[in-house]
Design a protein around this motif. Structure first.
Motif, mmCIF file in Angstrom:
data_model
loop_
_atom_site.group_PDB
_atom_site.id
_atom_site.type_symbol
_atom_site.label_atom_id
_atom_site.label_comp_id
_atom_site.label_asym_id
_atom_site.label_seq_id
_atom_site.Cartn_x
_atom_site.Cartn_y
_atom_site.Cartn_z
ATOM 1 N N TRP A 190 -17.978 5.580 4.053
ATOM 2 C CA TRP A 190 -16.657 5.040 4.372
ATOM 3 C C TRP A 190 -15.671 5.294 3.220
ATOM 4 O O TRP A 190 -14.509 5.631 3.452
ATOM 5 N N THR A 191 -16.145 5.129 1.988
ATOM 6 C CA THR A 191 -15.276 5.368 0.841
ATOM 7 C C THR A 191 -14.806 6.815 0.795
ATOM 8 O O THR A 191 -13.612 7.088 0.624
ATOM 9 N N LEU A 192 -15.737 7.754 0.962
ATOM 10 C CA LEU A 192 -15.370 9.168 0.912
ATOM 11 C C LEU A 192 -14.426 9.548 2.045
ATOM 12 O O LEU A 192 -13.480 10.313 1.842
ATOM 13 N N LEU A 193 -14.657 9.007 3.232
ATOM 14 C CA LEU A 193 -13.780 9.319 4.361
ATOM 15 C C LEU A 193 -12.349 8.844 4.098
ATOM 16 O O LEU A 193 -11.373 9.564 4.379
ATOM 17 N N LYS A 194 -12.204 7.653 3.549
ATOM 18 C CA LYS A 194 -10.878 7.130 3.243
ATOM 19 C C LYS A 194 -10.198 7.937 2.143
ATOM 20 O O LYS A 194 -9.003 8.245 2.229
ATOM 21 N N VAL A 195 -10.959 8.294 1.111
ATOM 22 C CA VAL A 195 -10.396 9.090 0.012
ATOM 23 C C VAL A 195 -9.960 10.460 0.517
ATOM 24 O O VAL A 195 -8.871 10.945 0.184
ATOM 25 N N PHE A 196 -10.783 11.105 1.333
ATOM 26 C CA PHE A 196 -10.439 12.422 1.865
ATOM 27 C C PHE A 196 -9.222 12.349 2.786
ATOM 28 O O PHE A 196 -8.382 13.265 2.791
ATOM 29 N N LEU A 207 -5.776 20.661 -14.107
ATOM 30 C CA LEU A 207 -6.985 19.913 -13.788
ATOM 31 C C LEU A 207 -6.737 18.415 -13.840
ATOM 32 O O LEU A 207 -7.231 17.664 -12.988
ATOM 33 N N SER A 208 -5.955 17.976 -14.816
ATOM 34 C CA SER A 208 -5.636 16.545 -14.910
ATOM 35 C C SER A 208 -4.834 16.087 -13.695
ATOM 36 O O SER A 208 -5.014 14.966 -13.211
ATOM 37 N N GLU A 209 -3.951 16.972 -13.193
ATOM 38 C CA GLU A 209 -3.166 16.607 -12.007
ATOM 39 C C GLU A 209 -4.058 16.424 -10.785
ATOM 40 O O GLU A 209 -3.934 15.439 -10.050
ATOM 41 N N TYR A 210 -4.973 17.354 -10.569
ATOM 42 C CA TYR A 210 -5.829 17.267 -9.387
ATOM 43 C C TYR A 210 -6.874 16.170 -9.535
ATOM 44 O O TYR A 210 -7.283 15.558 -8.538
ATOM 45 N N ALA A 211 -7.317 15.902 -10.758
ATOM 46 C CA ALA A 211 -8.192 14.745 -10.964
ATOM 47 C C ALA A 211 -7.436 13.453 -10.675
ATOM 48 O O ALA A 211 -7.998 12.495 -10.140
ATOM 49 N N GLY A 212 -6.142 13.432 -11.018
ATOM 50 C CA GLY A 212 -5.312 12.258 -10.727
ATOM 51 C C GLY A 212 -5.187 12.002 -9.238
ATOM 52 O O GLY A 212 -5.084 10.839 -8.814
ATOM 53 N N ILE A 213 -5.185 13.061 -8.421
ATOM 54 C CA ILE A 213 -5.130 12.879 -6.967
ATOM 55 C C ILE A 213 -6.349 12.104 -6.489
ATOM 56 O O ILE A 213 -6.243 11.166 -5.693
ATOM 57 N N VAL A 214 -7.520 12.469 -6.987
ATOM 58 C CA VAL A 214 -8.749 11.778 -6.589
ATOM 59 C C VAL A 214 -8.707 10.321 -7.047
ATOM 60 O O VAL A 214 -9.072 9.400 -6.291
ATOM 61 N N VAL A 215 -8.244 10.096 -8.279
ATOM 62 C CA VAL A 215 -8.183 8.722 -8.797
ATOM 63 C C VAL A 215 -7.204 7.889 -7.986
ATOM 64 O O VAL A 215 -7.491 6.739 -7.625
ATOM 65 N N LEU A 216 -6.026 8.451 -7.681
ATOM 66 C CA LEU A 216 -5.025 7.708 -6.897
ATOM 67 C C LEU A 216 -5.566 7.357 -5.513
ATOM 68 O O LEU A 216 -5.428 6.216 -5.052
ATOM 69 N N CYS A 217 -6.175 8.320 -4.831
ATOM 70 C CA CYS A 217 -6.714 8.067 -3.493
ATOM 71 C C CYS A 217 -7.844 7.047 -3.545
ATOM 72 O O CYS A 217 -7.958 6.183 -2.658
ATOM 73 N N GLY A 275 0.817 -1.209 0.000
ATOM 74 C CA GLY A 275 0.000 0.000 0.000
ATOM 75 C C GLY A 275 0.852 1.261 0.000
ATOM 76 O O GLY A 275 0.563 2.213 -0.731
ATOM 77 N N VAL A 276 1.910 1.279 0.813
ATOM 78 C CA VAL A 276 2.805 2.442 0.855
ATOM 79 C C VAL A 276 3.520 2.614 -0.481
ATOM 80 O O VAL A 276 3.632 3.734 -1.009
ATOM 81 N N VAL A 277 4.003 1.509 -1.040
ATOM 82 C CA VAL A 277 4.683 1.579 -2.336
ATOM 83 C C VAL A 277 3.736 2.102 -3.410
ATOM 84 O O VAL A 277 4.104 2.970 -4.216
ATOM 85 N N PHE A 278 2.512 1.596 -3.436
ATOM 86 C CA PHE A 278 1.534 2.022 -4.431
ATOM 87 C C PHE A 278 1.234 3.513 -4.302
ATOM 88 O O PHE A 278 1.207 4.240 -5.308
ATOM 89 N N PHE A 279 1.057 3.990 -3.082
ATOM 90 C CA PHE A 279 0.693 5.389 -2.866
ATOM 91 C C PHE A 279 1.853 6.317 -3.218
ATOM 92 O O PHE A 279 1.661 7.345 -3.887
ATOM 93 N N VAL A 280 3.061 5.957 -2.801
ATOM 94 C CA VAL A 280 4.237 6.788 -3.111
ATOM 95 C C VAL A 280 4.502 6.810 -4.611
ATOM 96 O O VAL A 280 4.774 7.869 -5.196
ATOM 97 N N ALA A 281 4.422 5.639 -5.256
ATOM 98 C CA ALA A 281 4.619 5.593 -6.700
ATOM 99 C C ALA A 281 3.535 6.395 -7.420
ATOM 100 O O ALA A 281 3.812 7.050 -8.434
ATOM 101 N N GLY A 282 2.314 6.372 -6.897
ATOM 102 C CA GLY A 282 1.248 7.162 -7.500
ATOM 103 C C GLY A 282 1.513 8.654 -7.395
ATOM 104 O O GLY A 282 1.256 9.416 -8.340
ATOM 105 N N LEU A 283 2.037 9.091 -6.250
ATOM 106 C CA LEU A 283 2.397 10.509 -6.105
ATOM 107 C C LEU A 283 3.469 10.901 -7.108
ATOM 108 O O LEU A 283 3.437 11.991 -7.692
ATOM 109 N N ALA A 284 4.450 10.017 -7.313
ATOM 110 C CA ALA A 284 5.489 10.302 -8.294
ATOM 111 C C ALA A 284 4.916 10.319 -9.709
ATOM 112 O O ALA A 284 5.350 11.109 -10.552
ATOM 113 N N GLU A 285 3.940 9.454 -9.971
ATOM 114 C CA GLU A 285 3.297 9.447 -11.287
ATOM 115 C C GLU A 285 2.574 10.768 -11.546
ATOM 116 O O GLU A 285 2.539 11.250 -12.679
#
Length: 218
Positions: free
Chosen positions: A165-171, A131-141, A88-98
């Protein structure tokens, strides 16, 4: 769920990986050699971090026995949290780099290399890039929530409050993205590549091997 694809995980990762083409095309179409150099840096970074991201997602798919995002959530159990934590940590960090979010924003660092492939763009075109960058944040989360945090499963009333529960985790994950932006300095280009190849790739491979061992043992 809008549509339950049998290859939902790989479809989502493939769509996220298309961004490398847009970055290269934006840099080349600028007719600016520095923008082209920024686009090439973006491409190198995305190619480096795509590998650990796919490995980490493959670990969850192996544990769940399906490539469907809905199927992963249905198979998810609470004891996956410590077991798949590294992935999970690897996926999230790699997503931030993406997404080239700080501290992984060296390719678009305005103080070091003008503004990467976006230098010659303004107005609506520039707004679409951001806009694509900030949309990517939502998709990654959202992807991290579905793959590693149980998606719509919560402490109680999953059927009625699954959306909550989904929204709380994404936020909560989106808050971490913003927090990292203001908490850590920008990494150098060599540090970016070293983090991917010397740390994230071995960790994701180790997580994949651990998942295989646990699946065989169970």
């Amino acid at each position: 769920v809008a549509l339950d694809l049998g290859l939902g995980i790989f479809f989502a990762l493939a769509v996220m990986g298309v961004g490398v083409i847009g970055a290269i095309m934006a840099g080349w179409a600028s007719a600016n050699k520095y923008s082209l150099l920024g686009g090439m840096r973006v491409a190198a970074q995305l190619m480096s971090y795509e590998l650990p991201m796919v490995f980490a997602a493959s670990s969850v798919a192996m544990a769940a026995g399906t490539l469907s995002l809905t199927g992963v959530v249905e198979e998810w159990r609470w004891w996956w949290l410590p077991w798949q934590a590294v992935g999970g940590v690897v996926f999230f960090v790699a997503g931030l780099a993406e997404l080239r979010r700080p501290p992984f924003d060296m390719p678009v660092a305005d103080s070091e290399l003008i503004f990467g492939p976006y230098t010659e763009y303004g107005g609506l075109r520039f707004a679409l890039f951001l806009l694509s960058e900030y949309a990517g944040i939502v998709v990654l989360c959202a992807l991290t929530t579905v793959l590693f945090l149980g998606g719509w499963k919560g402490p109680f009333l999953d059927a009625e409050l699954g959306w909550l529960w989904t929204l709380l985790k994404v936020f909560a994950l989106a808050f971490c993205v913003i927090w990292l932006r203001v908490s850590y300095p920008r990494m150098r280009e060599d540090q970016l590549q070293k983090l991917a190849w010397a740390w994230l790739v071995p960790l994701s491979l180790a997580q994949l091997a651990l998942t295989g061992i646990v699946k065989v043992a169970l």
